[in-house]
Design a protein around this motif. Structure first.
Motif, mmCIF file in Angstrom:
data_model
loop_
_atom_site.group_PDB
_atom_site.id
_atom_site.type_symbol
_atom_site.label_atom_id
_atom_site.label_comp_id
_atom_site.label_asym_id
_atom_site.label_seq_id
_atom_site.Cartn_x
_atom_site.Cartn_y
_atom_site.Cartn_z
ATOM 1 N N GLY A 45 0.812 -1.216 0.000
ATOM 2 C CA GLY A 45 0.000 0.000 0.000
ATOM 3 C C GLY A 45 0.840 1.259 0.000
ATOM 4 O O GLY A 45 2.085 1.214 -0.003
ATOM 5 N N ALA A 46 0.142 2.389 0.035
ATOM 6 C CA ALA A 46 0.841 3.674 -0.010
ATOM 7 C C ALA A 46 1.621 3.913 1.275
ATOM 8 O O ALA A 46 2.664 4.567 1.267
ATOM 9 N N ALA A 47 1.137 3.371 2.387
ATOM 10 C CA ALA A 47 1.821 3.587 3.663
ATOM 11 C C ALA A 47 3.267 3.091 3.573
ATOM 12 O O ALA A 47 4.216 3.838 3.854
ATOM 13 N N ILE A 82 5.446 5.167 1.035
ATOM 14 C CA ILE A 82 5.978 6.465 1.488
ATOM 15 C C ILE A 82 7.074 6.246 2.533
ATOM 16 O O ILE A 82 8.116 6.902 2.496
ATOM 17 N N TYR A 112 -1.748 14.128 4.991
ATOM 18 C CA TYR A 112 -2.018 12.834 5.627
ATOM 19 C C TYR A 112 -1.119 12.710 6.869
ATOM 20 O O TYR A 112 0.114 12.754 6.751
ATOM 21 N N TYR A 120 2.505 11.036 7.482
ATOM 22 C CA TYR A 120 3.781 11.531 6.929
ATOM 23 C C TYR A 120 4.745 11.873 8.070
ATOM 24 O O TYR A 120 5.939 11.641 7.993
ATOM 25 N N ASN A 124 0.323 15.160 -2.349
ATOM 26 C CA ASN A 124 -0.743 14.151 -2.382
ATOM 27 C C ASN A 124 -1.930 14.716 -3.162
ATOM 28 O O ASN A 124 -2.570 15.657 -2.724
ATOM 29 N N ASN A 149 -6.165 13.828 0.455
ATOM 30 C CA ASN A 149 -6.818 13.507 1.716
ATOM 31 C C ASN A 149 -6.261 14.530 2.708
ATOM 32 O O ASN A 149 -5.042 14.548 2.914
ATOM 33 N N ASP A 153 2.346 11.045 -3.602
ATOM 34 C CA ASP A 153 1.535 10.033 -2.930
ATOM 35 C C ASP A 153 0.168 10.004 -3.617
ATOM 36 O O ASP A 153 -0.590 10.959 -3.525
ATOM 37 N N PRO A 177 -2.725 7.477 -3.749
ATOM 38 C CA PRO A 177 -3.681 6.368 -3.610
ATOM 39 C C PRO A 177 -5.071 6.676 -4.185
ATOM 40 O O PRO A 177 -5.868 5.761 -4.361
ATOM 41 N N TYR A 178 -5.336 7.963 -4.465
ATOM 42 C CA TYR A 178 -6.679 8.323 -4.959
ATOM 43 C C TYR A 178 -6.682 8.683 -6.443
ATOM 44 O O TYR A 178 -7.640 9.283 -6.926
ATOM 45 N N SER A 212 -1.121 3.077 -4.657
ATOM 46 C CA SER A 212 -1.771 2.034 -3.880
ATOM 47 C C SER A 212 -3.061 1.602 -4.563
ATOM 48 O O SER A 212 -3.722 2.405 -5.222
ATOM 49 N N SER A 229 -5.427 0.354 -2.638
ATOM 50 C CA SER A 229 -6.359 0.311 -1.496
ATOM 51 C C SER A 229 -7.702 0.941 -1.819
ATOM 52 O O SER A 229 -8.752 0.401 -1.485
ATOM 53 N N LYS A 230 -7.659 2.122 -2.436
ATOM 54 C CA LYS A 230 -8.885 2.888 -2.636
ATOM 55 C C LYS A 230 -9.464 2.636 -4.029
ATOM 56 O O LYS A 230 -10.665 2.485 -4.185
ATOM 57 N N ARG A 259 -3.362 -4.731 1.484
ATOM 58 C CA ARG A 259 -2.051 -4.105 1.600
ATOM 59 C C ARG A 259 -1.202 -4.285 0.329
ATOM 60 O O ARG A 259 -0.220 -5.029 0.308
HETATM 61 N N1 PLP Z 1 -1.665 8.383 1.711
HETATM 62 C C1 PLP Z 1 -2.864 8.933 1.844
HETATM 63 C C2 PLP Z 1 -3.060 10.330 1.388
HETATM 64 C C3 PLP Z 1 -3.936 8.214 2.394
HETATM 65 O O1 PLP Z 1 -5.126 8.784 2.505
HETATM 66 C C4 PLP Z 1 -3.712 6.880 2.805
HETATM 67 C C5 PLP Z 1 -4.774 6.098 3.428
HETATM 68 O O2 PLP Z 1 -5.842 6.555 3.774
HETATM 69 C C6 PLP Z 1 -2.433 6.353 2.647
HETATM 70 C C7 PLP Z 1 -1.434 7.123 2.097
HETATM 71 C C8 PLP Z 1 -2.139 4.935 3.038
HETATM 72 O O3 PLP Z 1 -2.737 4.114 2.080
HETATM 73 P P1 PLP Z 1 -2.625 2.523 2.092
HETATM 74 O O4 PLP Z 1 -3.831 2.009 2.803
HETATM 75 O O5 PLP Z 1 -2.606 2.137 0.672
HETATM 76 O O6 PLP Z 1 -1.374 2.175 2.794
#
Ligand code: PLP
Length: 396
Positions: A105-107, A110, A131, A134, A175, A179, A213, A215-216, A240, A242-243, A251
């Protein structure tokens, strides 16, 4: 002795998680249908059928010891190739599979990107609202997070960034779609940011990197999301699934190092090293393959658009102030008092769970995640009305 910083981090739940857990408790007391939980960004639109079918197809056709076994540390070669082909075809960047790192995932993306770059004394600049995690990744790497404010519409304030980026800056983290605001950076903004980073890199005598970053990326309502590598050479993309595919719990995502980056191969080696050091090697094998077959596709974004329109329309007609989001699935609404934490506390009286903006790096707002069933939004209107009237009673 324990590492006290880690103990503290483990004990201190994020504001979002805290609210989410609070909501679960309230649901048991007052009933699920009476709690309006807008706290967490957990996708509500079902994972698409083509993803479910691909999972079944892989289970039926790939020998289990292969499907569930280790892949190479940066990911299965055919998956990395699929990602690089996708980037090349869709965005016209001459990518190489050797610059793609599959991860959780993005977490993780990053955290790895920051760790790959970070040296003693470094600063990472980001733009508020941002977010909150970070800060954890940057400070965990031993660097300092420098926060630059956005403009009043939550777009880049290049003058503010000019002041924030200096000789200690290692990278700027952006980002888009954002978010918590839903803002989508335009091509003009990326051009201006790129010009600024080029100028600052020259002044510093060293490359300043851009960490994007995303994910969206697929969740937009008409706005085009320009591809950062086409604007700035020294870009590390953190993507990512994820979304976009409603796969948050699986993940899975990837890092793509721009082929235009200075010493891109060395940069990629540093990404591999950081992945190794942080323990993010060999991302979930089944989902690497599932995602390779779903690149550039997304869940039914129209459902999020309908939620956005419904909630934005209702809240603004009640008198709440909010910039219309162009992407992601959040509304960033002005709190009705300066103290967003106090406002969020007061909203709880009506079972409304709204995330105060302070941990996003700005005061005075709340984030409302509209990735919830439509019925939750519809049922919440009387609560939003009562909350508004508590602050601004209508004269009789
Ligand atoms: N970056 C941003 C801006 C997010 O909103 C999120 C999750 O909400 C993440 C990273 C982490 O995403 P992931 O669940 O893919 O690790």
């Amino acid at each position: 002795m324990l590492n006290k910083t880690m103990q503290h981090l483990g004990e201190e739940r994020s504001v979002i998680r805290e609210l989410f857990e609070y909501g679960n408790g309230r649901k048991k007391i007052v009933g699920e249908e009476n709690v309006f939980d807008f706290s967490i960004g957990n996708p509500s639109v079902p994972t698409p059928d083509f993803v479910q079918k691909e999972i079944r197809r892989l289970i039926d056709t790939v020998p289990p010891e292969v499907l569930h076994g280790y892949t190479s540390a940066p990911g299965a070669q055919e998956v990395r190739k699929a990602v690089s082909d996708h980037i090349e075809t869709k965005f016209g960047v001459p990518m190489s599979a050797n610059l793609v790192y599959m991860t959780c995932g993005a977490a993780a993306s990053i955290a790895i990107a920051v760790e790959a770059l970070c040296e003693e004394g470094d600063e990472f600049v980001t733009v508020a609202p941002f977010y909150p995690e970070y800060r954890i990744y940057v400070e965990g790497s031993g660097a300092k997070l420098v926060v630059s404010q956005s403009d009043e519409k939550f777009h880049l304030d290049i003058e503010a960034l000019d002041k924030a980026v200096g000789k200690h800056t290692k990278a700027v983290i952006i980002n888009s779609p954002n978010n918590p605001t839903g803002a989508v950076l335009s091509a003009e903004e990326l051009k201006a940011l790129s010009a600024l980073l080029e100028k600052k890199s020259l002044e510093k005598g060293e490359t300043i990197f851009l960490i994007a970053d995303e994910p969206y990326r697929e969740l937009t309502y008409g706005a085009e999301v320009p591809f950062p590598m086409n604007f700035y050479h020294d870009t590390i993309l953190c993507y990512s699934f994820s979304k976009s595919l409603s796969l948050a719990g699986e993940r899975i995502g990837y890092i793509a190092v721009s082929p235009f980056a200075c010493h891109a191969d060395d940069l990629f080696s540093a990404v591999c090293g950081a992945g190794r050091r942080l323990g993010f090697v060999c991302a979930p094998a089944l989902f690497q393959r599932v995602c390779a077959a779903s690149l550039g596709k997304s869940c039914d974004v129209e459902k999020y658009r309908a939620n956005r329109d419904l909630l934005y329309g209702a809240l603004t007609s009640l008198g709440y102030e909010c910039v219309p989001p162009e992407g992601a699935f959040y509304l960033f609404v002005k709190a009705l008092e300066e103290n967003a934490v106090a406002f969020s506390e007061r909203a709880k009286k009506y079972e409304l769970l709204l995330v105060p903006s302070d941990s996003f790096g700005v005061g005075g707002y709340v984030r409302i995640s509209y990735c919830v069933p439509r019925a939750v939004i519809e049922r919440s209107f009387p609560a939003f009305k009562k909350l508004y009237e508590e602050y601004r009673p209508r004269s009789l």
